[in-house]
Scaffold this motif. Structure first.
Motif, PDB file in Angstrom:
ATOM      1  N   GLU A 177       0.829  -1.206   0.000  1.00  0.00           N
ATOM      2  CA  GLU A 177       0.000   0.000   0.000  1.00  0.00           C
ATOM      3  C   GLU A 177       0.863   1.255   0.000  1.00  0.00           C
ATOM      4  N   MET A 178       2.033   1.181   0.650  1.00  0.00           N
ATOM      5  CA  MET A 178       2.929   2.337   0.747  1.00  0.00           C
ATOM      6  C   MET A 178       3.979   2.344  -0.362  1.00  0.00           C
ATOM      7  N   ALA A 179       3.814   1.442  -1.352  1.00  0.00           N
ATOM      8  CA  ALA A 179       4.703   1.376  -2.517  1.00  0.00           C
ATOM      9  C   ALA A 179       6.148   1.047  -2.136  1.00  0.00           C
ATOM     10  N   VAL A 180       6.315   0.243  -1.084  1.00  0.00           N
ATOM     11  CA  VAL A 180       7.648  -0.262  -0.727  1.00  0.00           C
ATOM     12  C   VAL A 180       7.890  -1.544  -1.520  1.00  0.00           C
ATOM     13  N   PRO A 181       8.911  -1.612  -2.368  1.00  0.00           N
ATOM     14  CA  PRO A 181       9.127  -2.796  -3.197  1.00  0.00           C
ATOM     15  C   PRO A 181       9.422  -4.045  -2.346  1.00  0.00           C
ATOM     16  N   LEU A 182       8.923  -5.185  -2.817  1.00  0.00           N
ATOM     17  CA  LEU A 182       9.289  -6.487  -2.256  1.00  0.00           C
ATOM     18  C   LEU A 182      10.315  -7.099  -3.187  1.00  0.00           C
ATOM     19  N   LEU A 183      11.493  -7.406  -2.664  1.00  0.00           N
ATOM     20  CA  LEU A 183      12.610  -7.891  -3.468  1.00  0.00           C
ATOM     21  C   LEU A 183      13.005  -9.296  -3.018  1.00  0.00           C
ATOM     22  N   TRP A 184      12.984 -10.246  -3.972  1.00  0.00           N
ATOM     23  CA  TRP A 184      13.440 -11.606  -3.699  1.00  0.00           C
ATOM     24  C   TRP A 184      14.956 -11.635  -3.895  1.00  0.00           C
ATOM     25  N   VAL A 185      15.687 -12.032  -2.873  1.00  0.00           N
ATOM     26  CA  VAL A 185      17.149 -11.895  -2.844  1.00  0.00           C
ATOM     27  C   VAL A 185      17.812 -13.262  -2.999  1.00  0.00           C
ATOM     28  N   GLY A 186      18.420 -13.495  -4.132  1.00  0.00           N
ATOM     29  CA  GLY A 186      19.125 -14.747  -4.371  1.00  0.00           C
ATOM     30  C   GLY A 186      20.344 -14.896  -3.487  1.00  0.00           C
ATOM     31  N   GLY A 187      20.557 -16.091  -2.992  1.00  0.00           N
ATOM     32  CA  GLY A 187      21.727 -16.381  -2.168  1.00  0.00           C
ATOM     33  C   GLY A 187      21.546 -16.134  -0.691  1.00  0.00           C
ATOM     34  N   ALA A 188      20.461 -15.450  -0.298  1.00  0.00           N
ATOM     35  CA  ALA A 188      20.214 -15.191   1.133  1.00  0.00           C
ATOM     36  C   ALA A 188      19.427 -16.368   1.711  1.00  0.00           C
ATOM     37  N   HIS A 189      20.036 -17.551   1.662  1.00  0.00           N
ATOM     38  CA  HIS A 189      19.331 -18.775   2.036  1.00  0.00           C
ATOM     39  C   HIS A 189      19.186 -18.927   3.548  1.00  0.00           C
ATOM     40  N   ALA A 190      18.007 -19.421   3.943  1.00  0.00           N
ATOM     41  CA  ALA A 190      17.766 -19.862   5.313  1.00  0.00           C
ATOM     42  C   ALA A 190      17.227 -21.285   5.255  1.00  0.00           C
ATOM     43  N   TYR A 191      17.371 -22.017   6.360  1.00  0.00           N
ATOM     44  CA  TYR A 191      17.010 -23.441   6.397  1.00  0.00           C
ATOM     45  C   TYR A 191      16.130 -23.691   7.614  1.00  0.00           C
ATOM     46  N   HIS A 192      14.883 -24.038   7.352  1.00  0.00           N
ATOM     47  CA  HIS A 192      13.898 -24.230   8.416  1.00  0.00           C
ATOM     48  C   HIS A 192      14.082 -25.608   9.032  1.00  0.00           C
ATOM     49  N   GLN A 193      14.379 -25.650  10.336  1.00  0.00           N
ATOM     50  CA  GLN A 193      14.581 -26.920  11.019  1.00  0.00           C
ATOM     51  C   GLN A 193      13.241 -27.629  11.217  1.00  0.00           C
ATOM     52  N   TRP A 194      13.271 -28.937  11.049  1.00  0.00           N
ATOM     53  CA  TRP A 194      12.037 -29.722  11.120  1.00  0.00           C
ATOM     54  C   TRP A 194      11.440 -29.701  12.527  1.00  0.00           C
ATOM     55  N   HIS A 195      10.127 -29.646  12.578  1.00  0.00           N
ATOM     56  CA  HIS A 195       9.372 -29.924  13.807  1.00  0.00           C
ATOM     57  C   HIS A 195       7.990 -30.399  13.381  1.00  0.00           C
ATOM     58  N   PRO A 196       7.275 -31.109  14.235  1.00  0.00           N
ATOM     59  CA  PRO A 196       5.958 -31.632  13.845  1.00  0.00           C
ATOM     60  C   PRO A 196       4.990 -30.493  13.506  1.00  0.00           C
ATOM     61  N   THR A 197       4.195 -30.707  12.465  1.00  0.00           N
ATOM     62  CA  THR A 197       3.165 -29.750  12.068  1.00  0.00           C
ATOM     63  C   THR A 197       1.909 -30.508  11.700  1.00  0.00           C
ATOM     64  N   SER A 198       0.811 -29.788  11.566  1.00  0.00           N
ATOM     65  CA  SER A 198      -0.421 -30.373  11.055  1.00  0.00           C
ATOM     66  C   SER A 198      -0.972 -29.474   9.971  1.00  0.00           C
ATOM     67  N   ASP A 199      -1.686 -30.062   9.014  1.00  0.00           N
ATOM     68  CA  ASP A 199      -2.261 -29.326   7.899  1.00  0.00           C
ATOM     69  C   ASP A 199      -3.710 -29.768   7.691  1.00  0.00           C
TER      70      ASP A 199
END
Length: 264
Positions: free
Chosen positions: A194-216
């Protein structure tokens, strides 16, 4: 530029936070300020910059925790704020890639890989062979930056993102109207759009989500999703998390109530 890595945490994810600390230490960036906001009823103990944001009436105050961590970092002189979820490990280039794009105005988001059950990397070198970013979001090449179109702001998530201190203050941080699980990150992204702030997808800025139980769908968060979804819909005219709402409805747990939803 002074960079800060900010994490909201609770005792339920203490083991994940410990591993995240170890991986951040392996990056050998003593110039980076580390701030943790703990959301448990009891104040945190230990070393480092720790902030305490106890639960509210309806659960953990995640948005307020991020706001408190950001305020602490900015007061200490941080120019770039990197938010890393308690479950996430930083990749070798995460800080470097966010730093590199930080002079371009925007909201920066790096790829996130979900680690499989039983996969517990011990060091940064082990992460390279595990890189499989979530397929629903762009995955630019290392060093590449892609500007999102307006519809893609729905894909923003708070697992790993960065923003300059000036843009953060312009956006006003996360809304504190949300407690418990869900919708606060989409609300934040929509305000950026809404405020015209760009969303930028940044290559190489990798993060790794550690596993934990989930439900869907996430049954343990049903009431949070209904409450926070209603707050979001009142503000934006549309309910978020529609996929989960449809699954709850198909299971007979909720039903339409005018423009909203309610428990059956």
């Amino acid at each position: 530029m002074t960079t800060a890595v900010l994490t909201v945490a609770s005792r339920a994810r203490a083991a994940h936070v410990e591993r995240q600390r170890a991986f951040l230490a392996q990056l050998d960036r003593s110039d980076v300020l580390r701030v943790e906001a703990w959301l448990d009823p009891e104040p945190p103990t230990g070393d480092g910059v720790l902030v305490h944001v106890p639960p509210g009436e309806f659960g953990l105050r995640v948005g307020e925790g991020r706001n408190a961590a950001a305020a602490t970092a900015i007061a200490a002189g941080a120019d770039l704020l990197i938010f890393l979820d308690a479950d996430c490990l930083p990749g070798p280039g995460l800080i470097e890639r966010y730093d590199a794009v930080a002079r371009e105005p925007g909201l920066y988001a790096g790829p996130v890989t979900y680690l499989a059950e039983g996969t517990v990397p011990e060091n940064l070198r082990a992460l390279e062979g595990l890189t499989r970013p979530h397929a629903a979001r762009p995955w630019p090449a290392d060093g590449e930056v892609i500007r999102a179109d307006p519809a893609a702001y729905d894909l923003f998530w708070s697992l790993s993102f960065a923003v300059s201190a000036s843009t953060w203050e312009e956006l006003g941080g996360f809304s504190e109207a949300f407690q418990g699980y869900g919708a606060e990150d989409t609300d934040f992204a929509w305000r950026a759009r809404e405020m015209a702030v760009p969303l930028l997808w940044v290559g190489g800025a990798h993060a790794y989500h550690q596993w934990h139980p989930t439900s869907d769908p996430p049954w343990q968060h049903l009431d949070d999703i209904l409450r926070n979804g209603a707050v979001f819909a009142h503000r934006w005219g549309r309910w978020p998390m529609s996929g989960w709402l449809e699954k709850f409805e198909q299971a007979g747990a909720i039903t339409r109530d005018g423009e909203g939803w309610r428990r059956v």
